[in-house]
Scaffold this active site. Structure first.
Site, PDB file in Angstrom:
ATOM      1  N   HIS A  73     -13.655   6.510  -0.350  1.00 18.15           N
ATOM      2  CA  HIS A  73     -13.697   7.977  -0.292  1.00 18.15           C
ATOM      3  C   HIS A  73     -13.378   8.639  -1.627  1.00 18.15           C
ATOM      4  O   HIS A  73     -13.922   9.710  -1.918  1.00 18.15           O
ATOM      5  CB  HIS A  73     -12.719   8.504   0.758  1.00 18.15           C
ATOM      6  CG  HIS A  73     -13.132   8.202   2.157  1.00 18.15           C
ATOM      7  ND1 HIS A  73     -12.580   8.834   3.226  1.00 18.15           N
ATOM      8  CD2 HIS A  73     -14.047   7.342   2.663  1.00 18.15           C
ATOM      9  CE1 HIS A  73     -13.117   8.381   4.343  1.00 18.15           C
ATOM     10  NE2 HIS A  73     -14.013   7.468   4.019  1.00 18.15           N
TER      11      HIS A  73
ATOM     12  N   GLU B 226       4.251   5.476 -11.421  1.00 20.78           N
ATOM     13  CA  GLU B 226       3.144   4.799 -12.079  1.00 20.78           C
ATOM     14  C   GLU B 226       1.821   5.473 -11.741  1.00 20.78           C
ATOM     15  O   GLU B 226       0.951   5.636 -12.595  1.00 20.78           O
ATOM     16  CB  GLU B 226       3.142   3.320 -11.684  1.00 20.78           C
ATOM     17  CG  GLU B 226       4.363   2.551 -12.193  1.00 20.78           C
ATOM     18  CD  GLU B 226       5.675   2.869 -11.462  1.00 20.78           C
ATOM     19  OE1 GLU B 226       6.744   2.623 -12.048  1.00 20.78           O
ATOM     20  OE2 GLU B 226       5.637   3.373 -10.316  1.00 20.78           O
TER      21      GLU B 226
ATOM     22  N   GLY C 146       5.823   2.693  -6.966  1.00 19.16           N
ATOM     23  CA  GLY C 146       4.441   2.973  -7.338  1.00 19.16           C
ATOM     24  C   GLY C 146       4.177   4.447  -7.573  1.00 19.16           C
ATOM     25  O   GLY C 146       3.146   4.815  -8.114  1.00 19.16           O
TER      26      GLY C 146
END
Length: 180
Positions: free
Chosen positions: A103, A76, A73
């Site tokens: 947040h 990406e 990940g």
């Protein structure tokens, strides 16, 4: 809500699973590829398209988010964050998925297809999609600083507390340079 998907070969199976899961849960998936397994494919080709679609639709006032998937990940997420208007967060737990939305108002989530079970990754995406931005002033302020830097490339001013102990703004404590 429209959800844009992009991956590489390592995220292909999860992406295909998520496309079905999204339909089953009332979302509208838009698959930016890949569509066949190719061990030599390049994630930027697909992830940039997914992120760009999210940014464009949000700029038009549409309700859309994105999911990018790879082995870890990391790449990406980096690719998605190159698109102006995208705040992509790498998530590895339900808590990081919640915080990314509450947040950071992340609009793209990145998950590592080789690091978690299919069930866990699906849950992370589900939590991400179901969590709203808190709108708290401190978070709005921080996101505003990032958005301003994204367009004008000027660093936000240092707070007074960062300048304490330095009479000379050119010293390490008072400059934008990292300390040695």
């Amino acid at each position: 809500m429209r959800v844009h998907l992009g991956s590489d070969h390592a995220g292909l199976d999860l992406k295909d699973h998520l496309a079905t899961w999204l339909v089953d849960h009332g979302y509208e998936p838009v698959d930016h590829g890949p569509f066949v397994y190719d061990a030599l494919d390049d994630y930027p080709v697909f992830c940039l398209r997914a992120a760009q679609a999210v940014a464009a639709e949000q700029a038009d006032g549409l309700d859309s988010l994105g999911v990018v998937i790879g082995g870890s990940g990391n790449g990406e997420q980096i690719a998605a964050n190159k698109v102006v208007g995208v705040r992509s967060a790498l998530v590895w737990s339900e808590e990081t998925a919640v915080l990314a939305r509450e947040h950071n108002d992340a609009n793209v989530v990145s998950v590592g297809g080789r690091l978690h079970s299919l069930e866990d990754m699906t849950r992370f995406v589900e939590v991400f999609l179901q969590t709203a931005f808190s709108g708290e002033e401190r978070h709005v302020r921080r996101i505003g600083q990032l958005a301003a830097y994204e367009t004008d490339h000027e660093l936000p001013p240092l707070p007074a507390s960062a300048l304490q102990g330095s009479a000379d703004p050119g010293t390490a404590a008072g400059s934008d340079s990292p300390r040695a």
